[in-house]
Structure formats: C-alpha cells, structure tokens
Design a protein around this motif. Structure first.
Motif, PDB file in Angstrom:
ATOM      1  N   THR A 119      26.102 -16.855 -32.273  1.00 53.25           N
ATOM      2  CA  THR A 119      25.987 -16.081 -33.511  1.00 53.25           C
ATOM      3  C   THR A 119      24.613 -16.257 -34.148  1.00 53.25           C
ATOM      4  O   THR A 119      24.087 -15.325 -34.766  1.00 53.25           O
ATOM      5  CB  THR A 119      27.090 -16.478 -34.502  1.00 53.25           C
ATOM      6  N   GLN A 123      24.298 -12.889 -36.111  1.00 56.98           N
ATOM      7  CA  GLN A 123      25.623 -12.533 -36.614  1.00 56.98           C
ATOM      8  C   GLN A 123      26.035 -13.532 -37.688  1.00 56.98           C
ATOM      9  O   GLN A 123      26.704 -14.529 -37.428  1.00 56.98           O
ATOM     10  CB  GLN A 123      26.649 -12.505 -35.464  1.00 56.98           C
ATOM     11  N   PRO A 144      25.700  -7.307 -35.622  1.00 57.07           N
ATOM     12  CA  PRO A 144      25.054  -7.839 -36.828  1.00 57.07           C
ATOM     13  C   PRO A 144      24.322  -6.749 -37.584  1.00 57.07           C
ATOM     14  O   PRO A 144      23.866  -5.760 -36.997  1.00 57.07           O
ATOM     15  CB  PRO A 144      24.083  -8.889 -36.281  1.00 57.07           C
TER      16      PRO A 144
END
Length: 515
Positions: free
Chosen positions: A463, A468, A509
């Motif tokens: 992430t 993200q 994202p």
C-alpha cells in the motif's frame, strides 16, 4: 441483447448484491453477512467462468498469502486433540478464505468498490445513531449492564473497530477531494465522538492509530526521514506519557484518625480502615463507613444484593463505597439518601465514580488507573484480566514455541495453565489470549506467526508503494486491534478483516505513489 449477455448482467448484479450485503451486514447482522457470503460464492461458481476465476486467483499474491494463512489452520488440526473445536474454528474463519476468493476472482469495478464503502458508511451511521439514542433512553426500552451494552447489534469491541474504520474512510474522502466534503467532515466528527463516548479502548486506540497512520503516510510520500522521525516520536512520547500517568502512584490525601467521627447520626459505630485502597483522586475508601446502614438502605432501592456483584461483575459494596467516596459523602444512611435514582442506576451498572457516567473515554482511563493502583483482584477488571491472559499465553508459548498447540487446543491449553499456575481468575473469566499475535504463536508455533507477520508486512509495503493511503491505514488499525483482542477468532472480526483487506487492495489510489 442475447441470452449470454443477460446472464452475465444478472450474475454481475448478484455479485454486487452479495458484496453489498457483506458491507452493510458488518454493521448490524451476522445472519446477513453469512447469507451474503453464501450467495457470493455460489453465484461466482454458477457463472461457469472457471478459467477466468483460476487465472485471477493464480495471479493474485495477496490472495495466496491469505489462503496460506487459512491453510495453516487446516494443517494445525493434525496435532490438535480437540478436533470438534478445531473444525468449528475453521468454520468461523471461512470468510478469511471465501471473501478474498469472491473479490479477487471477480474484482468489482472502481465505481462499485466506492459504492460498497458508501453503503458500509450508511449502515454504520444508522447503527451508531440507533445505539446512541437507545442508550440515552430516547428510543426503545433497552436494559444495559454498562456502557459496553451501547452496541446492540454485536460485540462492542468489533463494532468499535468498525466505527474507527468508518471514521478514517470519511477522513480519506474529505482530504482526497471527494464530493460532499462537508458531509464527510460531519460524519468523521460523529464517528470520532461516538468512539470517545463508547469508552471502548480498542476503538479509541484504533482511531488514534489510524490518524497517526494517516499523517505518517502523507509525510512518507514527501520525505521519508521526516516520516520515520514522526513515527518514532508518535510512538515513544505517548508511551512515556501514558506510562507516567498510569504507573505513577496516586497522590495520597492524608487523614488524621483523631479527627474522624466515631458514630453515625443513628449512633452506629463508623469503621475507619486505613488499608491502602484509594480512589483515583487519592481518597481513602474505607473510612467513615457504616456497612450496617449502607446494606439496609441499599436493599430499599435495588434488587441487587449488597453482598453480591454489580452488572460488571464487581462487588456491589465496593462500587457503592467508591461512588460515595467520589462524591465526598459519608458512607452511612444519611450520605446514602443523597444519592439520586440515576446514581443508584450508575452503581448497579458498575460505574464506580459519579463523574464516570458522563465523561466518555476519560472515565475509562480513570478506571484503568484505578485497576493498576489496586491490582490485588483481577476479576471484573478488563485490563487486569488481560494481563493474566497475556502472562498465561506467554507461559504456554514457552512449552510450545515451535509448532504451537494446534488449531483446536488453545482453550484447553489455557485451562491447563490456569490450573497449573493457581490463577486468581474465576472460571467464567478464564479466557484466551486477547492478543492475536500471541494466539497465532500459541496455535501454530513460530512458523504460523511468521506467516501472519509477513502478510501484514507485505500489505503495508504494497500500500505504501501503490500510494494506497486508506489500505495502509486500515492495516495499522487492524494491527492495533490485534494487540488487545483476538480479532480474527470471531465471525465479525474475520469478516471485516478479509473484506477490507481485499477491497482496499483493489481500490485504486487517488494520489500518485512516491517514486
């Protein structure tokens, strides 16, 4: 439109309905969650698109890791004695495997993923408002034992984590230029207030962890050194402050025994016991006390026995004495008559200081400080009980660190060690670790724990690389819950983890990743 196209549209609609049922069911109904999972997996294989399903799952490393984690549970059955318990554990944790299959095998569109999060927020908003109004006796006629009963639709702990996740989703939408920014701000404030009001330590810790994670992620995208510095400071400084607050001795208010009255107005002798039992303000509890008068007066206003326990499982006598001490009252008939009906209700619920019924999280913090400064009796005190769970869990690990005790034998191992160590915990309080990391080590040994930790590390690393933010924050929230709870040992806990684990990895994202 040909028949094949119509069939595909129907399957896609059912697929989304199943996921929507999971998103909303998390907030209010285990039954809805279960039905949604069954609908989703049956519909997935009813599509007949087995090659596409296989290819999508084969190419998904996040799915491989979470599937491996579930397989560890199956393998550890081979050295379990209580197979019935182990098989039931596999049944409870099926969402850990099923939800990623549904989501990674047939990923929803980005529009659908966002809509699922909006549905989750809508369900969360509805249940939090209902809970709040019911607890404050504005709707319905519900009976509460204490503030933990605020959550009417499931475990207060799991619900507190859901509220924290909801709050951070709203903050994410607010900062990342989503539409309806004012609405997201209002929702964030409401969920944050609800978390504070609920007094759930896990929920408050999850929310604070999420906010710190939010700030860290933003800094990391700009300057890694600054981000790491922030991480260290935001971890070390709160620990120092909290340790000082909780572990520093309570300031003692000294009393001259010669100045204390000998008898009540009724002529009954006072008890003045100078043992070191004090409230959070340092007042001695067992002075100016007439048990005879308190017992008589208490019986007139409450169905709970003076010699029994309150709704938290604490001795009524102790709760009453602490409550009256906090109000500065003499513990006799005259002082008792100054208590209001609301005070009596508070005492029955286990609220030990009169201000604690009004102060949200502050009341919970004061309760923890009292426990740490009066730690002779763990029963009825959640933190002291957890300390006993952790101590026992670590003791089990020392004997089973390599392979663990197996999927089905965790409670058996705890029961054995409670008996062996002559634990002060009553039988009904002799529970499992209340720490997911300890539970995995106890169950599956060091290899099982390593797989679990790698899954977490991989998720956080992925992430961060993808940019993200919300996925990164979610995993930090999950980890904070793992410290105080066995989050993945219940249907709701394992479902919320598997659902958001998958959704946030699939969600694109809204900022560019740092290169």
């Amino acid at each position: 439109m040909n028949e094949l196209t119509i069939r595909e549209k129907i399957h896609s609609l059912i697929h989304f309905i199943a996921l929507a049922g999971t998103a909303t069911g998390l907030t209010f109904s285990k039954a809805v969650m279960s039905l949604a999972l069954v609908l989703g997996i049956v519909n997935l294989f009813a599509t007949g698109q087995f090659k596409s399903i296989y290819e999508n799952l084969r190419s998904s490393r996040p799915f491989h890791l979470i599937a491996l984690l579930y397989c560890v549970h199956i393998i550890a059955l081979f050295w379990s004695h209580d197979l019935a318990y182990g098989i039931n554990d596999l049944r409870i944790k099926l969402p850990l495997l099923v939800l990623p299959v549904i989501l990674f095998a047939k990923p929803p569109s980005q529009h659908q993923l966002k809509l699922l999060l909006y549905l989750f927020i809508a369900g969360l908003l509805t249940t939090t408002i209902f809970n709040y109004l019911a607890y404050n006796e504005l709707i319905g006629n519900y009976k509460y034992d204490d503030i933990r009963g605020l959550s009417l639709f499931g475990s207060h702990i799991r619900f507190g984590i859901l509220v924290a996740i909801g709050a951070l989703i709203c903050l994410y939408n607010l900062v990342k230029h989503d539409r309806f920014k004012a609405l997201h701000l209002v929702l964030f404030i409401w969920f944050a207030y609800y978390t504070y009001f609920s007094q759930i330590i896990s929920g408050n810790l999850a929310l604070l962890t999420g906010i710190f994670g939010f700030i860290f992620f933003q800094l990391f995208q700009k300057n890694r050194k600054v981000a790491v510095t922030f991480l260290l400071l935001s971890t070390i400084l709160p620990l120092i402050v909290l340790s000082y607050f909780f572990l520093s001795p309570t300031q003692k208010i000294e009393v001259n025994e010669q100045d204390l009255p000998k008898e009540t107005i009724e002529g009954n002798p006072y008890t003045h016991d100078f043992v070191e039992h004090r409230d959070t303000k340092g007042n001695l509890l067992y002075i100016n006390l007439s048990d005879k008068e308190l017992k008589r007066e208490w019986a007139k206003v409450s169905d709970l026995s003076y010699d029994g326990t309150d709704m938290k499982g604490q001795p009524v006598r102790t709760t009453l004495i602490r409550y009256m001490t906090s109000m500065g009252l003499m513990k006799d008939a005259e002082g008792f008559r100054k208590l209001t009906p609301q005070d009596i209700k508070n005492i029955e619920r286990g609220i030990a200081e009169n201000e604690d019924g009004k102060r949200g999280l502050i009341a919970r913090i004061n309760g923890i400080k009292y426990q740490l400064n009066n730690n002779h009796e763990p029963n009825g005190h959640s933190l002291l009980q957890r300390v006993e769970y952790w101590r026992t869990g670590w003791n089990i690990i020392q004997f089973n660190w390599l392979f663990g005790v197996g999927t089905g034998d965790v409670q058996l191992a705890f029961n054995e060690h409670y008996e062996r160590n002559n634990s002060l915990l009553r039988e009904e309080n002799r529970k499992r670790a209340h720490n997911q990391f300890l539970t995995f080590w106890i169950s599956f040994g060091i290899v099982g724990l390593a797989i679990f930790l790698y899954l977490i590390w991989y998720y956080l690393q992925t992430t961060l690389k993808k940019g993200q933010l919300i996925g990164f924050v979610f995993m930090l929230i999950a980890c904070s819950s793992f410290l105080l709870e066995d989050t993945l040992e219940t249907q709701t806990g394992v479902t919320l983890f598997a659902f958001f684990y998958s959704v946030f990895l699939l969600l694109e994202p809204r900022i560019s990743p740092r290169t």
